[in-house]
Design an enzyme around this catalytic site. Structure first.
Site, PDB file in Angstrom:
ATOM      1  N   LYS A  95      -1.553  54.076  69.283  1.00  0.00           N
ATOM      2  CA  LYS A  95      -2.681  54.776  69.920  1.00  0.00           C
ATOM      3  C   LYS A  95      -2.471  56.292  69.863  1.00  0.00           C
ATOM      4  O   LYS A  95      -3.356  57.038  69.446  1.00  0.00           O
ATOM      5  CB  LYS A  95      -2.778  54.307  71.377  1.00  0.00           C
ATOM      6  CG  LYS A  95      -4.060  54.644  72.084  1.00  0.00           C
ATOM      7  CD  LYS A  95      -4.026  54.162  73.547  1.00  0.00           C
ATOM      8  CE  LYS A  95      -3.799  52.677  73.661  1.00  0.00           C
ATOM      9  NZ  LYS A  95      -3.816  52.207  75.068  1.00  0.00           N
ATOM     10  N   LYS A 107       5.803  51.387  77.541  1.00  0.00           N
ATOM     11  CA  LYS A 107       5.068  50.713  78.616  1.00  0.00           C
ATOM     12  C   LYS A 107       6.082  50.012  79.500  1.00  0.00           C
ATOM     13  O   LYS A 107       7.161  49.641  79.045  1.00  0.00           O
ATOM     14  CB  LYS A 107       4.097  49.685  78.022  1.00  0.00           C
ATOM     15  CG  LYS A 107       3.014  49.208  78.977  1.00  0.00           C
ATOM     16  CD  LYS A 107       1.879  50.208  79.086  1.00  0.00           C
ATOM     17  CE  LYS A 107       0.545  49.525  79.188  1.00  0.00           C
ATOM     18  NZ  LYS A 107      -0.566  50.311  78.688  1.00  0.00           N
TER      19      LYS A 107
HETATM   20  N1  LIG Z   1      -5.887  52.231  83.623  1.00  0.00           N
HETATM   21  C1  LIG Z   1      -5.842  52.867  82.474  1.00  0.00           C
HETATM   22  O1  LIG Z   1      -5.830  54.099  82.432  1.00  0.00           O
HETATM   23  C2  LIG Z   1      -5.836  52.129  81.185  1.00  0.00           C
HETATM   24  C3  LIG Z   1      -5.968  50.753  81.125  1.00  0.00           C
HETATM   25  N2  LIG Z   1      -6.010  50.128  79.911  1.00  0.00           N
HETATM   26  C4  LIG Z   1      -6.114  48.679  79.828  1.00  0.00           C
HETATM   27  O2  LIG Z   1      -7.332  48.235  80.430  1.00  0.00           O
HETATM   28  C5  LIG Z   1      -7.149  46.904  80.929  1.00  0.00           C
HETATM   29  C6  LIG Z   1      -7.566  46.884  82.375  1.00  0.00           C
HETATM   30  O3  LIG Z   1      -6.789  47.847  83.069  1.00  0.00           O
HETATM   31  P1  LIG Z   1      -7.314  48.543  84.397  1.00  0.00           P
HETATM   32  O4  LIG Z   1      -8.792  48.515  84.443  1.00  0.00           O
HETATM   33  O5  LIG Z   1      -6.587  49.802  84.538  1.00  0.00           O
HETATM   34  O6  LIG Z   1      -6.729  47.539  85.489  1.00  0.00           O
HETATM   35  P2  LIG Z   1      -7.202  47.328  86.979  1.00  0.00           P
HETATM   36  O7  LIG Z   1      -6.032  46.790  87.692  1.00  0.00           O
HETATM   37  O8  LIG Z   1      -7.860  48.528  87.523  1.00  0.00           O
HETATM   38  O9  LIG Z   1      -8.323  46.198  86.846  1.00  0.00           O
HETATM   39  C7  LIG Z   1      -8.072  45.008  86.187  1.00  0.00           C
HETATM   40  C8  LIG Z   1      -9.324  44.167  86.292  1.00  0.00           C
HETATM   41  O10 LIG Z   1      -9.166  43.001  85.487  1.00  0.00           O
HETATM   42  C9  LIG Z   1      -9.461  41.851  86.268  1.00  0.00           C
HETATM   43  N3  LIG Z   1      -8.694  40.728  85.775  1.00  0.00           N
HETATM   44  C10 LIG Z   1      -7.376  40.496  85.852  1.00  0.00           C
HETATM   45  N4  LIG Z   1      -7.067  39.337  85.271  1.00  0.00           N
HETATM   46  C11 LIG Z   1      -8.230  38.829  84.814  1.00  0.00           C
HETATM   47  C12 LIG Z   1      -8.586  37.668  84.116  1.00  0.00           C
HETATM   48  N5  LIG Z   1      -7.662  36.773  83.762  1.00  0.00           N
HETATM   49  N6  LIG Z   1      -9.904  37.470  83.816  1.00  0.00           N
HETATM   50  C13 LIG Z   1     -10.839  38.376  84.178  1.00  0.00           C
HETATM   51  N7  LIG Z   1     -10.551  39.506  84.828  1.00  0.00           N
HETATM   52  C14 LIG Z   1      -9.278  39.710  85.142  1.00  0.00           C
HETATM   53  C15 LIG Z   1      -9.071  42.244  87.671  1.00  0.00           C
HETATM   54  O11 LIG Z   1      -9.698  41.351  88.577  1.00  0.00           O
HETATM   55  P3  LIG Z   1      -9.523  41.490  90.166  1.00  0.00           P
HETATM   56  O12 LIG Z   1     -10.321  42.714  90.526  1.00  0.00           O
HETATM   57  O13 LIG Z   1     -10.130  40.223  90.668  1.00  0.00           O
HETATM   58  O14 LIG Z   1      -8.067  41.621  90.434  1.00  0.00           O
HETATM   59  C16 LIG Z   1      -9.581  43.669  87.717  1.00  0.00           C
HETATM   60  O15 LIG Z   1     -10.964  43.700  87.995  1.00  0.00           O
HETATM   61  C17 LIG Z   1      -5.687  46.560  80.659  1.00  0.00           C
HETATM   62  O16 LIG Z   1      -5.586  45.901  79.433  1.00  0.00           O
HETATM   63  C18 LIG Z   1      -5.019  47.926  80.556  1.00  0.00           C
HETATM   64  O17 LIG Z   1      -3.823  47.881  79.828  1.00  0.00           O
HETATM   65  C19 LIG Z   1      -5.983  50.822  78.750  1.00  0.00           C
HETATM   66  C20 LIG Z   1      -5.880  52.173  78.746  1.00  0.00           C
HETATM   67  C21 LIG Z   1      -5.724  52.928  79.963  1.00  0.00           C
HETATM   68  O1  LIG Z   2      -2.261  57.429  80.325  1.00  0.00           O
HETATM   69  C1  LIG Z   2      -1.262  57.047  79.747  1.00  0.00           C
HETATM   70  O2  LIG Z   2      -0.282  57.747  79.558  1.00  0.00           O
HETATM   71  C2  LIG Z   2      -1.165  55.644  79.192  1.00  0.00           C
HETATM   72  C3  LIG Z   2      -2.287  54.743  79.579  1.00  0.00           C
HETATM   73  C4  LIG Z   2      -1.988  53.361  79.070  1.00  0.00           C
HETATM   74  O3  LIG Z   2      -1.082  52.724  79.551  1.00  0.00           O
HETATM   75  C5  LIG Z   2      -2.720  52.836  77.940  1.00  0.00           C
HETATM   76  O4  LIG Z   2      -3.403  53.595  77.239  1.00  0.00           O
HETATM   77  O5  LIG Z   2      -2.628  51.626  77.688  1.00  0.00           O
END
Ligand SMILES: NC(=O)C1=CN([C@@H]2O[C@H](COP(=O)(O)OP(=O)(O)OC[C@H]3O[C@@H](n4cnc5c(N)ncnc54)[C@H](OP(=O)(O)O)[C@@H]3O)[C@@H](O)[C@H]2O)C=CC1
Ligand SMILES: O=C(O)CCC(=O)C(=O)O
Length: 417
Positions: A95, A107
Protein backbone atom coordinates in the site's frame (compact mmCIF):
# COMPACT_ATOMS: atom_id res chain seq x y z
CA UNK A 1 -6.64 -26.92 0.28
CA UNK A 2 -10.22 -25.62 -0.13
CA UNK A 3 -10.87 -21.89 -0.46
CA UNK A 4 -12.50 -21.92 2.97
CA UNK A 5 -9.20 -22.89 4.56
CA UNK A 6 -7.23 -20.22 2.68
CA UNK A 7 -6.15 -17.68 5.30
CA UNK A 8 -5.02 -14.08 4.69
CA UNK A 9 -1.37 -15.11 4.53
CA UNK A 10 -2.08 -17.61 1.71
CA UNK A 11 -4.02 -14.86 -0.04
CA UNK A 12 -1.29 -12.21 0.09
CA UNK A 13 1.39 -14.73 -0.95
CA UNK A 14 -0.73 -15.74 -3.95
CA UNK A 15 -1.26 -12.09 -4.90
CA UNK A 16 2.51 -11.45 -4.79
CA UNK A 17 3.12 -14.64 -6.76
CA UNK A 18 0.64 -13.65 -9.48
CA UNK A 19 2.04 -10.11 -9.82
CA UNK A 20 5.63 -11.42 -9.87
CA UNK A 21 4.75 -13.95 -12.56
CA UNK A 22 3.01 -11.32 -14.70
CA UNK A 23 5.92 -8.84 -14.53
CA UNK A 24 8.54 -11.60 -14.68
CA UNK A 25 10.16 -10.55 -11.41
CA UNK A 26 13.28 -12.47 -10.45
CA UNK A 27 12.56 -15.25 -7.91
CA UNK A 28 15.23 -13.88 -5.59
CA UNK A 29 13.59 -10.43 -5.58
CA UNK A 30 10.16 -11.95 -5.00
CA UNK A 31 11.57 -13.83 -2.01
CA UNK A 32 13.18 -10.66 -0.61
CA UNK A 33 9.89 -8.77 -0.89
CA UNK A 34 7.64 -11.52 0.46
CA UNK A 35 9.19 -12.25 3.81
CA UNK A 36 8.90 -10.07 6.91
CA UNK A 37 11.92 -8.49 8.52
CA UNK A 38 10.63 -9.26 12.01
CA UNK A 39 7.66 -11.01 13.65
CA UNK A 40 7.25 -10.60 17.38
CA UNK A 41 4.80 -12.23 19.77
CA UNK A 42 4.54 -11.12 23.40
CA UNK A 43 2.45 -11.90 26.47
CA UNK A 44 1.66 -9.23 29.00
CA UNK A 45 -0.40 -9.31 32.21
CA UNK A 46 -3.37 -7.07 33.01
CA UNK A 47 -5.12 -6.90 36.36
CA UNK A 48 -8.83 -7.25 35.60
CA UNK A 49 -11.65 -5.45 37.43
CA UNK A 50 -12.52 -8.58 39.47
CA UNK A 51 -8.94 -8.70 40.84
CA UNK A 52 -7.58 -11.63 38.83
CA UNK A 53 -4.64 -11.16 36.47
CA UNK A 54 -5.13 -12.12 32.83
CA UNK A 55 -2.41 -12.74 30.27
CA UNK A 56 -2.93 -11.14 26.83
CA UNK A 57 -1.09 -12.04 23.63
CA UNK A 58 0.20 -9.19 21.47
CA UNK A 59 1.74 -9.28 18.00
CA UNK A 60 3.68 -7.04 15.63
CA UNK A 61 4.98 -7.96 12.21
CA UNK A 62 7.42 -5.47 10.71
CA UNK A 63 7.28 -6.57 7.12
CA UNK A 64 9.45 -4.18 5.15
CA UNK A 65 11.10 -0.77 5.63
CA UNK A 66 12.83 -0.20 2.29
CA UNK A 67 10.87 2.99 1.61
CA UNK A 68 10.78 4.38 5.14
CA UNK A 69 9.82 3.55 8.74
CA UNK A 70 7.43 0.63 9.26
CA UNK A 71 3.81 1.78 9.33
CA UNK A 72 0.49 0.06 9.99
CA UNK A 73 -2.38 -0.32 12.40
CA UNK A 74 -3.03 -2.12 15.66
CA UNK A 75 -6.05 -4.43 15.78
CA UNK A 76 -7.85 -5.61 18.92
CA UNK A 77 -9.83 -8.68 17.88
CA UNK A 78 -10.42 -12.17 19.31
CA UNK A 79 -9.15 -13.85 16.12
CA UNK A 80 -5.88 -11.85 15.98
CA UNK A 81 -2.83 -14.06 15.36
CA UNK A 82 0.78 -13.55 14.36
CA UNK A 83 -0.05 -14.91 10.86
CA UNK A 84 -2.81 -12.34 10.46
CA UNK A 85 -0.42 -9.57 11.53
CA UNK A 86 2.04 -10.82 8.90
CA UNK A 87 -0.55 -10.80 6.12
CA UNK A 88 -1.84 -7.36 7.07
CA UNK A 89 1.72 -6.05 7.48
CA UNK A 90 2.60 -7.32 4.00
CA UNK A 91 -0.37 -5.48 2.48
CA UNK A 92 0.85 -2.32 4.24
CA UNK A 93 4.22 -2.56 2.45
CA UNK A 94 2.46 -2.76 -0.91
CA UNK A 95 0.00 0.00 0.00
CA UNK A 96 2.72 2.48 0.99
CA UNK A 97 4.67 1.66 -2.17
CA UNK A 98 1.60 2.03 -4.41
CA UNK A 99 0.60 5.43 -3.01
CA UNK A 100 4.25 6.52 -2.85
CA UNK A 101 4.53 7.62 0.77
CA UNK A 102 7.91 7.24 2.54
CA UNK A 103 6.89 4.33 4.75
CA UNK A 104 7.20 0.59 4.91
CA UNK A 105 4.65 -1.93 6.12
CA UNK A 106 3.76 -3.42 9.50
CA UNK A 107 0.71 -4.50 11.46
CA UNK A 108 -0.01 -5.73 14.94
CA UNK A 109 -2.65 -6.33 17.49
CA UNK A 110 -3.91 -8.03 20.59
CA UNK A 111 -6.04 -11.17 20.73
CA UNK A 112 -8.93 -9.85 22.80
CA UNK A 113 -12.60 -8.93 22.60
CA UNK A 114 -12.83 -5.22 23.47
CA UNK A 115 -16.63 -5.47 23.88
CA UNK A 116 -16.00 -7.69 26.94
CA UNK A 117 -13.52 -5.27 28.58
CA UNK A 118 -14.28 -2.30 30.83
CA UNK A 119 -12.81 1.11 29.94
CA UNK A 120 -10.13 0.62 32.60
CA UNK A 121 -9.24 -2.89 31.36
CA UNK A 122 -9.06 -1.62 27.77
CA UNK A 123 -6.76 1.21 28.86
CA UNK A 124 -4.48 -1.28 30.63
CA UNK A 125 -4.40 -3.58 27.59
CA UNK A 126 -3.43 -0.55 25.45
CA UNK A 127 -0.68 0.45 27.91
CA UNK A 128 0.52 -3.17 28.23
CA UNK A 129 0.78 -3.56 24.46
CA UNK A 130 2.75 -0.32 24.01
CA UNK A 131 5.06 -1.16 26.94
CA UNK A 132 5.76 -4.60 25.49
CA UNK A 133 6.68 -3.14 22.09
CA UNK A 134 8.25 0.17 23.15
CA UNK A 135 11.70 -0.99 21.93
CA UNK A 136 10.34 -1.52 18.42
CA UNK A 137 8.14 1.55 18.04
CA UNK A 138 9.20 5.16 17.55
CA UNK A 139 9.10 7.92 14.92
CA UNK A 140 11.72 6.86 12.36
CA UNK A 141 11.38 3.19 13.39
CA UNK A 142 7.81 1.91 13.40
CA UNK A 143 4.73 4.13 13.66
CA UNK A 144 1.46 2.32 14.42
CA UNK A 145 -2.12 3.58 13.94
CA UNK A 146 -5.74 2.43 14.43
CA UNK A 147 -7.31 -0.65 12.87
CA UNK A 148 -10.30 -2.84 13.75
CA UNK A 149 -11.68 -2.15 17.26
CA UNK A 150 -9.03 0.46 18.12
CA UNK A 151 -9.67 4.18 17.86
CA UNK A 152 -8.21 7.66 18.55
CA UNK A 153 -8.56 7.11 22.30
CA UNK A 154 -6.48 3.91 22.10
CA UNK A 155 -3.85 5.86 20.11
CA UNK A 156 -3.82 8.68 22.70
CA UNK A 157 -3.24 6.20 25.55
CA UNK A 158 -0.46 4.45 23.63
CA UNK A 159 1.22 7.78 22.79
CA UNK A 160 1.05 8.72 26.47
CA UNK A 161 2.56 5.36 27.53
CA UNK A 162 5.45 5.68 25.09
CA UNK A 163 6.05 9.32 26.12
CA UNK A 164 6.19 8.27 29.78
CA UNK A 165 8.81 5.63 28.94
CA UNK A 166 10.82 8.06 26.78
CA UNK A 167 10.59 10.81 29.38
CA UNK A 168 9.57 13.40 26.78
CA UNK A 169 6.60 14.21 24.56
CA UNK A 170 6.58 11.78 21.62
CA UNK A 171 3.55 12.66 19.50
CA UNK A 172 5.14 11.10 16.41
CA UNK A 173 5.27 7.56 17.83
CA UNK A 174 1.73 6.82 16.65
CA UNK A 175 -0.88 8.32 14.31
CA UNK A 176 -4.66 8.47 14.47
CA UNK A 177 -4.49 10.34 17.80
CA UNK A 178 -7.23 12.77 18.86
CA UNK A 179 -6.40 16.17 17.27
CA UNK A 180 -6.10 17.82 20.70
CA UNK A 181 -3.03 15.67 21.49
CA UNK A 182 -1.24 15.83 18.15
CA UNK A 183 -3.64 14.04 15.83
CA UNK A 184 -4.67 15.08 12.34
CA UNK A 185 -8.05 16.74 11.94
CA UNK A 186 -8.71 14.55 8.89
CA UNK A 187 -7.55 11.12 10.13
CA UNK A 188 -10.90 10.03 11.63
CA UNK A 189 -12.69 10.04 8.27
CA UNK A 190 -9.60 9.54 6.09
CA UNK A 191 -10.01 5.86 5.20
CA UNK A 192 -13.59 6.40 4.04
CA UNK A 193 -12.81 9.76 2.41
CA UNK A 194 -10.03 8.19 0.33
CA UNK A 195 -12.44 5.51 -0.91
CA UNK A 196 -14.98 8.20 -1.78
CA UNK A 197 -12.37 10.00 -3.91
CA UNK A 198 -11.69 6.74 -5.75
CA UNK A 199 -15.41 6.05 -6.27
CA UNK A 200 -16.04 9.60 -7.54
CA UNK A 201 -13.14 9.29 -9.96
CA UNK A 202 -14.47 5.99 -11.25
CA UNK A 203 -17.95 7.47 -11.78
CA UNK A 204 -16.50 10.49 -13.55
CA UNK A 205 -14.71 8.20 -16.00
CA UNK A 206 -17.96 6.28 -16.53
CA UNK A 207 -19.98 9.55 -16.74
CA UNK A 208 -22.40 8.17 -14.15
CA UNK A 209 -24.17 10.36 -11.58
CA UNK A 210 -24.18 9.53 -7.84
CA UNK A 211 -28.00 9.74 -7.84
CA UNK A 212 -28.08 6.80 -10.26
CA UNK A 213 -25.58 4.75 -8.29
CA UNK A 214 -26.52 2.20 -5.63
CA UNK A 215 -24.07 1.22 -2.91
CA UNK A 216 -24.02 -1.54 -0.27
CA UNK A 217 -21.55 -1.51 2.60
CA UNK A 218 -20.47 -4.44 4.80
CA UNK A 219 -19.12 -3.21 8.16
CA UNK A 220 -20.42 -0.16 10.00
CA UNK A 221 -17.35 1.08 11.88
CA UNK A 222 -14.69 3.68 11.13
CA UNK A 223 -14.40 2.75 7.44
CA UNK A 224 -17.86 1.48 6.53
CA UNK A 225 -20.08 3.79 8.54
CA UNK A 226 -18.27 6.96 7.49
CA UNK A 227 -18.16 5.84 3.84
CA UNK A 228 -21.92 5.15 3.90
CA UNK A 229 -22.55 8.60 5.37
CA UNK A 230 -20.24 10.50 3.00
CA UNK A 231 -21.79 8.75 0.00
CA UNK A 232 -25.35 9.34 1.30
CA UNK A 233 -24.54 13.05 1.75
CA UNK A 234 -23.30 13.15 -1.86
CA UNK A 235 -26.59 11.74 -3.14
CA UNK A 236 -25.68 8.08 -3.66
CA UNK A 237 -28.43 5.56 -2.96
CA UNK A 238 -27.05 3.49 -0.07
CA UNK A 239 -29.28 0.42 -0.34
CA UNK A 240 -27.53 -1.86 2.16
CA UNK A 241 -25.43 -1.66 5.31
CA UNK A 242 -24.38 -4.22 7.92
CA UNK A 243 -22.36 -4.72 11.08
CA UNK A 244 -21.33 -8.03 12.68
CA UNK A 245 -24.89 -8.73 13.83
CA UNK A 246 -27.40 -7.09 11.47
CA UNK A 247 -27.83 -6.24 7.79
CA UNK A 248 -30.31 -3.61 6.57
CA UNK A 249 -31.63 -3.30 3.02
CA UNK A 250 -33.95 -0.89 1.27
CA UNK A 251 -33.99 -0.82 -2.52
CA UNK A 252 -35.19 2.79 -2.37
CA UNK A 253 -32.12 3.77 -0.31
CA UNK A 254 -31.58 3.70 3.45
CA UNK A 255 -31.71 6.78 5.67
CA UNK A 256 -28.05 6.64 6.79
CA UNK A 257 -28.27 9.28 9.58
CA UNK A 258 -31.15 7.19 11.00
CA UNK A 259 -29.04 4.01 10.73
CA UNK A 260 -26.17 5.80 12.51
CA UNK A 261 -28.53 6.84 15.29
CA UNK A 262 -29.80 3.25 15.61
CA UNK A 263 -26.20 1.96 15.79
CA UNK A 264 -25.42 4.53 18.49
CA UNK A 265 -28.48 3.47 20.52
CA UNK A 266 -29.39 -0.22 20.67
CA UNK A 267 -27.95 -1.39 17.33
CA UNK A 268 -28.83 -1.44 13.61
CA UNK A 269 -31.89 -3.61 14.30
CA UNK A 270 -33.52 -0.54 15.87
CA UNK A 271 -33.84 0.83 12.28
CA UNK A 272 -36.81 -1.46 11.73
CA UNK A 273 -37.50 -5.20 11.37
CA UNK A 274 -39.00 -4.64 7.90
CA UNK A 275 -35.55 -3.66 6.57
CA UNK A 276 -33.55 -6.50 8.15
CA UNK A 277 -32.00 -9.24 5.99
CA UNK A 278 -31.88 -12.81 7.31
CA UNK A 279 -28.18 -12.67 8.16
CA UNK A 280 -25.48 -10.01 8.38
CA UNK A 281 -23.60 -11.67 5.48
CA UNK A 282 -26.57 -11.18 3.14
CA UNK A 283 -25.56 -7.55 2.52
CA UNK A 284 -22.91 -8.95 0.15
CA UNK A 285 -25.56 -10.34 -2.20
CA UNK A 286 -27.96 -7.41 -2.59
CA UNK A 287 -28.73 -5.82 -5.95
CA UNK A 288 -26.32 -2.90 -6.10
CA UNK A 289 -23.87 -1.16 -8.44
CA UNK A 290 -21.06 -0.85 -5.91
CA UNK A 291 -20.28 -3.22 -3.05
CA UNK A 292 -17.94 -1.98 -0.31
CA UNK A 293 -16.64 -4.75 1.94
CA UNK A 294 -15.45 -2.77 5.00
CA UNK A 295 -15.13 -5.37 7.75
CA UNK A 296 -12.76 -8.34 7.72
CA UNK A 297 -10.59 -10.50 5.43
CA UNK A 298 -11.82 -13.47 3.41
CA UNK A 299 -15.50 -12.56 3.07
CA UNK A 300 -15.67 -13.05 -0.74
CA UNK A 301 -14.43 -16.52 -1.64
CA UNK A 302 -14.99 -19.13 -4.33
CA UNK A 303 -17.92 -20.32 -2.24
CA UNK A 304 -19.94 -17.14 -2.59
CA UNK A 305 -18.39 -15.05 -5.42
CA UNK A 306 -21.07 -16.26 -7.84
CA UNK A 307 -23.73 -14.65 -5.59
CA UNK A 308 -22.20 -11.15 -5.74
CA UNK A 309 -24.29 -8.92 -8.04
CA UNK A 310 -22.30 -5.66 -7.80
CA UNK A 311 -20.49 -4.54 -10.94
CA UNK A 312 -17.79 -2.80 -8.87
CA UNK A 313 -16.28 -4.09 -5.63
CA UNK A 314 -14.43 -1.39 -3.68
CA UNK A 315 -12.26 -3.06 -1.04
CA UNK A 316 -12.32 -0.76 1.97
CA UNK A 317 -11.35 -3.70 4.20
CA UNK A 318 -7.95 -5.33 3.89
CA UNK A 319 -7.99 -8.68 2.11
CA UNK A 320 -11.75 -9.23 1.73
CA UNK A 321 -11.46 -11.13 -1.60
CA UNK A 322 -9.55 -14.35 -2.15
CA UNK A 323 -7.61 -14.93 -5.41
CA UNK A 324 -10.04 -17.57 -6.66
CA UNK A 325 -12.97 -15.21 -6.06
CA UNK A 326 -11.01 -12.49 -7.90
CA UNK A 327 -10.81 -14.71 -10.96
CA UNK A 328 -14.48 -15.69 -10.78
CA UNK A 329 -15.52 -12.02 -10.57
CA UNK A 330 -13.27 -11.13 -13.50
CA UNK A 331 -14.91 -13.85 -15.58
CA UNK A 332 -18.28 -12.17 -14.94
CA UNK A 333 -16.81 -8.75 -15.86
CA UNK A 334 -17.08 -7.49 -12.27
CA UNK A 335 -14.25 -5.17 -11.28
CA UNK A 336 -12.43 -5.40 -7.97
CA UNK A 337 -10.72 -2.15 -6.89
CA UNK A 338 -8.02 -3.42 -4.53
CA UNK A 339 -7.65 -2.70 -0.82
CA UNK A 340 -4.13 -1.30 -1.20
CA UNK A 341 -5.62 1.49 -3.33
CA UNK A 342 -9.15 1.96 -1.97
CA UNK A 343 -8.38 2.10 1.76
CA UNK A 344 -5.07 3.98 1.44
CA UNK A 345 -6.60 7.31 2.54
CA UNK A 346 -6.03 6.19 6.14
CA UNK A 347 -2.30 5.63 5.87
CA UNK A 348 -1.79 8.66 3.62
CA UNK A 349 -3.33 10.95 6.23
CA UNK A 350 -1.36 9.08 8.92
CA UNK A 351 1.79 9.96 6.99
CA UNK A 352 0.63 13.60 6.84
CA UNK A 353 -0.03 13.42 10.61
CA UNK A 354 3.59 12.28 11.12
CA UNK A 355 4.76 15.21 9.01
CA UNK A 356 2.71 17.58 11.20
CA UNK A 357 4.13 15.99 14.35
CA UNK A 358 7.68 16.54 13.05
CA UNK A 359 6.89 20.20 12.20
CA UNK A 360 4.75 20.68 15.32
CA UNK A 361 2.39 22.67 13.10
CA UNK A 362 -1.12 21.52 12.17
CA UNK A 363 -3.07 21.97 8.94
CA UNK A 364 -6.82 22.35 8.59
CA UNK A 365 -8.97 19.41 7.51
CA UNK A 366 -9.62 20.63 3.95
CA UNK A 367 -5.91 21.16 3.30
CA UNK A 368 -5.08 17.66 4.52
CA UNK A 369 -7.83 16.11 2.39
CA UNK A 370 -6.64 17.95 -0.71
CA UNK A 371 -3.12 16.56 -0.16
CA UNK A 372 -4.48 13.07 0.44
CA UNK A 373 -6.64 13.28 -2.70
CA UNK A 374 -3.57 14.03 -4.82
CA UNK A 375 -1.76 10.94 -3.50
CA UNK A 376 -4.69 8.54 -3.85
CA UNK A 377 -5.80 9.70 -7.31
CA UNK A 378 -2.26 9.42 -8.60
CA UNK A 379 -2.21 5.86 -7.26
CA UNK A 380 -5.56 5.24 -8.99
CA UNK A 381 -4.10 6.35 -12.35
CA UNK A 382 -0.94 4.29 -11.82
CA UNK A 383 -3.08 1.25 -10.99
CA UNK A 384 -5.20 1.65 -14.12
CA UNK A 385 -2.23 2.34 -16.40
CA UNK A 386 -0.21 -0.59 -15.08
CA UNK A 387 -3.23 -2.90 -15.33
CA UNK A 388 -3.82 -1.75 -18.92
CA UNK A 389 -0.20 -2.15 -19.96
CA UNK A 390 -0.09 -5.75 -18.64
CA UNK A 391 -3.73 -6.43 -19.66
CA UNK A 392 -4.51 -7.59 -16.17
CA UNK A 393 -6.79 -6.81 -13.21
CA UNK A 394 -6.61 -3.65 -11.10
CA UNK A 395 -5.34 -5.74 -8.19
CA UNK A 396 -2.52 -7.20 -10.23
CA UNK A 397 -1.77 -3.76 -11.70
CA UNK A 398 -1.56 -2.21 -8.23
CA UNK A 399 0.66 -5.02 -6.95
CA UNK A 400 2.96 -4.79 -9.99
CA UNK A 401 3.35 -1.01 -9.61
CA UNK A 402 4.24 -1.48 -5.93
CA UNK A 403 6.68 -4.30 -6.75
CA UNK A 404 8.39 -2.08 -9.34
CA UNK A 405 8.94 0.62 -6.69
CA UNK A 406 10.17 -1.88 -4.12
CA UNK A 407 12.52 -3.55 -6.61
CA UNK A 408 13.94 -0.11 -7.48
CA UNK A 409 14.46 0.61 -3.76
CA UNK A 410 16.31 -2.70 -3.35
CA UNK A 411 18.69 -1.57 -6.07
CA UNK A 412 19.10 2.00 -4.75
CA UNK A 413 19.85 0.66 -1.28
CA UNK A 414 22.42 -1.80 -2.57
CA UNK A 415 20.66 -5.13 -2.10
CA UNK A 416 20.57 -6.03 -5.80
CA UNK A 417 22.34 -4.71 -8.86
N1 LIG B 1 -9.34 2.25 10.59
C1 LIG B 1 -8.54 2.53 9.58
O1 LIG B 1 -7.96 3.61 9.51
C2 LIG B 1 -8.34 1.56 8.48
C3 LIG B 1 -9.04 0.36 8.41
N2 LIG B 1 -8.85 -0.47 7.34
C4 LIG B 1 -9.55 -1.74 7.27
O2 LIG B 1 -10.97 -1.53 7.23
C5 LIG B 1 -11.63 -2.66 7.80
C6 LIG B 1 -12.56 -2.17 8.87
O3 LIG B 1 -11.80 -1.45 9.82
P1 LIG B 1 -12.45 -0.30 10.71
O4 LIG B 1 -13.65 0.25 10.05
O5 LIG B 1 -11.37 0.57 11.14
O6 LIG B 1 -12.89 -1.16 11.98
P2 LIG B 1 -13.98 -0.81 13.07
O7 LIG B 1 -13.59 -1.57 14.28
O8 LIG B 1 -14.18 0.64 13.20
O9 LIG B 1 -15.32 -1.42 12.46
C7 LIG B 1 -15.38 -2.74 12.04
C8 LIG B 1 -16.80 -2.98 11.56
O10 LIG B 1 -16.87 -4.28 10.97
C9 LIG B 1 -17.94 -5.00 11.55
N3 LIG B 1 -17.64 -6.42 11.52
C10 LIG B 1 -16.73 -7.11 12.22
N4 LIG B 1 -16.77 -8.40 11.90
C11 LIG B 1 -17.73 -8.52 10.96
C12 LIG B 1 -18.24 -9.59 10.21
N5 LIG B 1 -17.77 -10.82 10.37
N6 LIG B 1 -19.25 -9.33 9.33
C13 LIG B 1 -19.73 -8.08 9.17
N7 LIG B 1 -19.27 -7.02 9.84
C14 LIG B 1 -18.30 -7.25 10.72
C15 LIG B 1 -18.03 -4.46 12.96
O11 LIG B 1 -19.31 -4.80 13.48
P3 LIG B 1 -19.76 -4.36 14.96
O12 LIG B 1 -19.99 -2.88 14.85
O13 LIG B 1 -21.02 -5.14 15.15
O14 LIG B 1 -18.66 -4.74 15.88
C16 LIG B 1 -17.81 -2.99 12.71
O15 LIG B 1 -19.01 -2.36 12.29
C17 LIG B 1 -10.52 -3.60 8.27
O16 LIG B 1 -10.23 -4.52 7.26
C18 LIG B 1 -9.33 -2.66 8.45
O17 LIG B 1 -8.10 -3.33 8.38
C19 LIG B 1 -8.04 -0.14 6.31
C20 LIG B 1 -7.35 1.03 6.31
C21 LIG B 1 -7.39 1.93 7.43
O1 LIG C 1 -2.77 4.71 9.25
C1 LIG C 1 -1.91 3.85 9.23
O2 LIG C 1 -0.74 4.05 9.51
C2 LIG C 1 -2.24 2.42 8.84
C3 LIG C 1 -3.69 2.14 8.67
C4 LIG C 1 -3.87 0.67 8.41
O3 LIG C 1 -3.63 -0.13 9.29
C5 LIG C 1 -4.22 0.21 7.09
O4 LIG C 1 -4.12 0.98 6.12
O5 LIG C 1 -4.58 -0.96 6.95
Amino acid sequence: MTEKEQGPLDVVFEQIEEASRTMKLKDSVQTLLSHPKRKVEVSFPVEMDDGHTQLFKGYRTQHNDLLGPFKGGIRFHPSMTVEESQALGTWMTFKSALVQIPHGGAKGGVACDPSMLSDRELREVSRGYMEAFSDLFGAGRDVPAPDVYTDPKTMGIMMDTYSRIAGRHEAGVITGKPPLVGGSKARGAATAQGAVYVIEQMLEKMKQAPEHTRVAVQGFGNGGQIAARLLYDKGFKVVGVSDSKTALYDKEGLDIPKAQEAKENSGLKEYGAAFMLDSSEDVLYVDTDILIPAAMEGVITKNNASRIKAKHIMELANGPTTPEADHMLKEKDQHVYPDILVNAGGVIVSYLESVQNHMNYYWEEDEINERMKTFILEAYENTEETAASYQTTYRNGAMIFALQKLEQALEYRGYIS
